[in-house]
Motif scaffolding. Structure first.
Motif, PDB file in Angstrom:
ATOM      1  N   UNK A 139      -3.983   3.843  -5.272  1.00 51.80           N
ATOM      2  CA  UNK A 139      -5.323   4.149  -4.750  1.00 51.80           C
ATOM      3  C   UNK A 139      -5.320   4.528  -3.274  1.00 51.80           C
ATOM      4  N   UNK A 140      -4.204   4.291  -2.590  1.00 54.09           N
ATOM      5  CA  UNK A 140      -4.141   4.603  -1.165  1.00 54.09           C
ATOM      6  C   UNK A 140      -3.801   6.074  -0.987  1.00 54.09           C
ATOM      7  N   UNK A 141      -4.810   6.867  -0.666  1.00 63.41           N
ATOM      8  CA  UNK A 141      -4.625   8.303  -0.458  1.00 63.41           C
ATOM      9  C   UNK A 141      -5.335   8.676   0.843  1.00 63.41           C
ATOM     10  N   UNK A 142      -4.587   8.811   1.934  1.00 64.45           N
ATOM     11  CA  UNK A 142      -5.219   9.138   3.225  1.00 64.45           C
ATOM     12  C   UNK A 142      -5.915  10.497   3.182  1.00 64.45           C
ATOM     13  N   UNK A 143      -6.985  10.643   3.947  1.00 63.94           N
ATOM     14  CA  UNK A 143      -7.671  11.938   4.061  1.00 63.94           C
ATOM     15  C   UNK A 143      -6.720  12.961   4.677  1.00 63.94           C
ATOM     16  N   UNK A 144      -6.661  14.166   4.165  1.00 65.96           N
ATOM     17  CA  UNK A 144      -5.737  15.177   4.689  1.00 65.96           C
ATOM     18  C   UNK A 144      -5.910  15.441   6.179  1.00 65.96           C
ATOM     19  N   UNK A 145      -7.142  15.354   6.680  1.00 65.07           N
ATOM     20  CA  UNK A 145      -7.383  15.608   8.096  1.00 65.07           C
ATOM     21  C   UNK A 145      -7.651  14.311   8.862  1.00 65.07           C
ATOM     22  N   UNK A 146      -7.266  13.178   8.277  1.00 64.18           N
ATOM     23  CA  UNK A 146      -7.545  11.890   8.894  1.00 64.18           C
ATOM     24  C   UNK A 146      -6.442  11.413   9.824  1.00 64.18           C
ATOM     25  N   UNK A 205       0.809  -1.218   0.000  1.00 66.42           N
ATOM     26  CA  UNK A 205       0.000   0.000   0.000  1.00 66.42           C
ATOM     27  C   UNK A 205       0.841   1.266   0.000  1.00 66.42           C
ATOM     28  N   UNK A 206       2.009   1.208   0.621  1.00 63.84           N
ATOM     29  CA  UNK A 206       2.838   2.410   0.753  1.00 63.84           C
ATOM     30  C   UNK A 206       4.039   2.401  -0.185  1.00 63.84           C
TER      31      UNK A 206
END
Length: 532
Positions: A444-451, A401-402
């Motif tokens: 496709x792995x894109x963390x939410x900016x405020x997550x 994923x990373x």
């Protein structure tokens, strides 16, 4: 400038971290440039072609270096005394000179005038010959990569270590056939504490196989054979650490190894090797690695075996930034910086997988061009092999994923015994499934900016900057003495090997360092390819 990347990292925070790492590293770099060690001097002799040992196993390079040190000191280096004696005595080769030295029949001196000039020229020619061989071996690798093909990343990294090189070879070839892209031959326990490199092919080792030039040659040849069979290049890894770090790095360059474990603090913290000795030896080693096109693997994952993986996450990043700075100064390109980190958070901690993703993605974004080496869970593996197999699968998932570059496969029986061959096959099956099933999941792995993931990553970066400020102000050697990395305290005047550190005198001469300091390691090998 606006935040960028999947984690919205503050570019100024990243720049500040690198500036502070450079400031923290600078006094250590100055020390490495103004000192030598017994192993650096022996590495020159190995580069010049001196091999072998006496009947008791003591290498000839040790005989020569120790005799020079005892008679005239190492402050000026071994080159002038050794080649002066070679030119002015009845010795046809360095081996002849070493054998006479062992019998007490050689008197060394610091030559002057024309004699010094002749010795300097002869030493330079010998060092150049060794460096040319390193360059040819690098060109060989490039040619093989073109001929047989380079496997796509992430590379699957697997360990072989029976103690017997002739048992290691078929196991390494079998591992390659099962999917391993990188084979690491773990060194025998305790070799890092030996102040000499054993000679020849070895068949006895505890929890590993001795790193010797002949063992390197045998394994490289075997992996070349299986690379041609499989149609993909299989890389070979060993360990350039311990009291003979410069010599082992030199042998790796001469025998075309592809990766070497080489960390700026591992030997200090986990083997109690003197910090000054380590940093001086390391600079020469990394210059050789840069010249040979070898990818280093750093050992930040080890910190998390002694410190908590949540609380100490920022110490991993700090060490990676220091390793990057030391590596760049020694000539390593970003593509040679196999910076290490690990999946070591206690699985009982809530949100542990999300934190692991945050740490792994942070490292990926901080070092976008580095072939990162991601280490599997070990500290929290238990006798429950089913839970262990699941934990390894989560590790493999995090790696994919990373976008990690090198994934060391985890073993479900890690916490019980030295894994069997069947355990290795299951581990390879695990990583193959995850890698094939996920495909390009990293896209496709894109963390939410405020997550949670992004916030955790930014917090670790901020803690890294804070720690780097303290290290830069207090000094890296003091930080190590205070147990900043991996908890263990290692004072600058303690540990093994300090007696092998020597301050260079005016007129110090080492033709290998002269070449390495003055030539671009990444263009020097671009010459007509001729047989080694």
């Amino acid at each position: 400038m606006a935040p960028q990347g999947k984690l919205d990292l503050d570019p100024e925070a990243v720049r500040a971290a690198r500036r502070l790492a450079a400031r923290a590293a600078e006094p250590v770099i100055r020390m490495a440039r103004t000192h030598t060690t017994v192993s650096v001097e022996r590495a020159l002799l190995r580069l010049a072609g001196l091999t072998g040992a006496d009947d008791g196993g003591r290498p000839w390079v040790n005989h020569l270096a120790d005799a020079v040190r005892d008679q005239v000191g190492l402050e000026g280096g071994v080159a002038l005394p050794v080649w002066d004696a070679l030119l002015n005595g009845p010795y046809g080769t360095l081996r002849d000179l070493a054998e006479a030295t062992a019998r007490g029949r050689v008197t060394f001196r610091h030559p002057g005038g024309a004699d010094a000039g002749h010795a300097r020229d002869a030493a330079r020619a010998a060092a150049r010959g060794g460096m040319d061989r390193v360059d040819r071996r690098r060109a060989e690798r490039d040619r093989m990569l073109r001929e047989v093909g380079d496997p796509p990343q992430p590379w699957i990294y697997l360990i072989v270590a029976t103690g017997d090189i002739y048992e290691d070879i078929p196991q390494a070839q079998a591992a390659a056939r099962e999917g391993a892209d990188v084979v690491a031959v773990i060194r025998s326990t305790g070799q890092s504490l030996l102040d000499f490199v054993p000679e020849g092919a070895t068949r006895e080792g505890y929890a590993g196989t001795y790193a010797t030039q002949e063992n390197f040659r045998l394994m490289r040849s075997a992996l070349d054979d299986v690379s041609r069979e499989l149609g993909r290049y299989v890389r070979l890894t060993n360990y350039a650490s311990g009291l003979c770090m410069p010599e082992i790095a030199t042998l790796a360059g001469l025998e075309r190894l592809d990766m070497m474990l080489n960390d700026c603090m591992y030997g200090i913290i986990f083997r109690d090797i003197n910090p000054r000795r380590t940093f001086i030896d390391q600079r020469f080693s990394r210059q050789i690695h840069a010249r040979a096109g070898i990818v280093i693997n750093t050992g930040e994952d080890n910190y998390l075996t002694t410190a908590d993986a949540v609380d100490a996450a920022h110490t991993v990043v700090v060490s990676q930034l220091l390793n990057e700075r030391f590596g760049h100064e020694a000539g390593l390109a970003d593509g040679q910086l196999g910076l290490g980190h690990a999946f070591e958070i206690n699985p009982s901690v809530p949100q542990s997988f999300r934190m692991e993703l945050a740490h792994a993605q942070l490292v990926r974004e901080l070092f976008p061009d580095a072939p990162l080496k991601y280490m599997p869970p070990t500290k929290h593996m238990t006798g429950n092999i089913f839970a262990g197999y699941l934990l390894d699968a989560f590790f493999n998932l995090a790696g994919v994923m990373t976008g990690q570059s090198i994934i060391l496969i985890g073993m479900m029986t890690e916490g019980i015994h030295t894994p069997w061959l069947s355990d290795r096959d299951l581990a390879l099956e695990n990583v193959r499934y995850v890698r094939d099933a996920c495909g390009s999941l990293a896209e496709d792995f894109v963390p939410r900016p405020d997550g949670f993931v992004a916030e955790r990553a930014r917090r670790v970066l901020a803690e890294s900057v804070d720690l780097l400020e303290r290290v830069a102000d207090d000094g890296l050697l003091d930080a190590i003495a205070q147990g900043t990395f991996g908890v263990t305290r290692r004072p600058a005047d303690g540990g093994k090997g300090l007696d092998g550190v020597v301050e260079r005198a005016d007129g110090y001469f080492n033709p290998a360092i002269e070449i390495l300091d003055s030539e671009d390691p990444h263009t020097a090998h671009a010459q007509e390819e001729v047989p080694a």
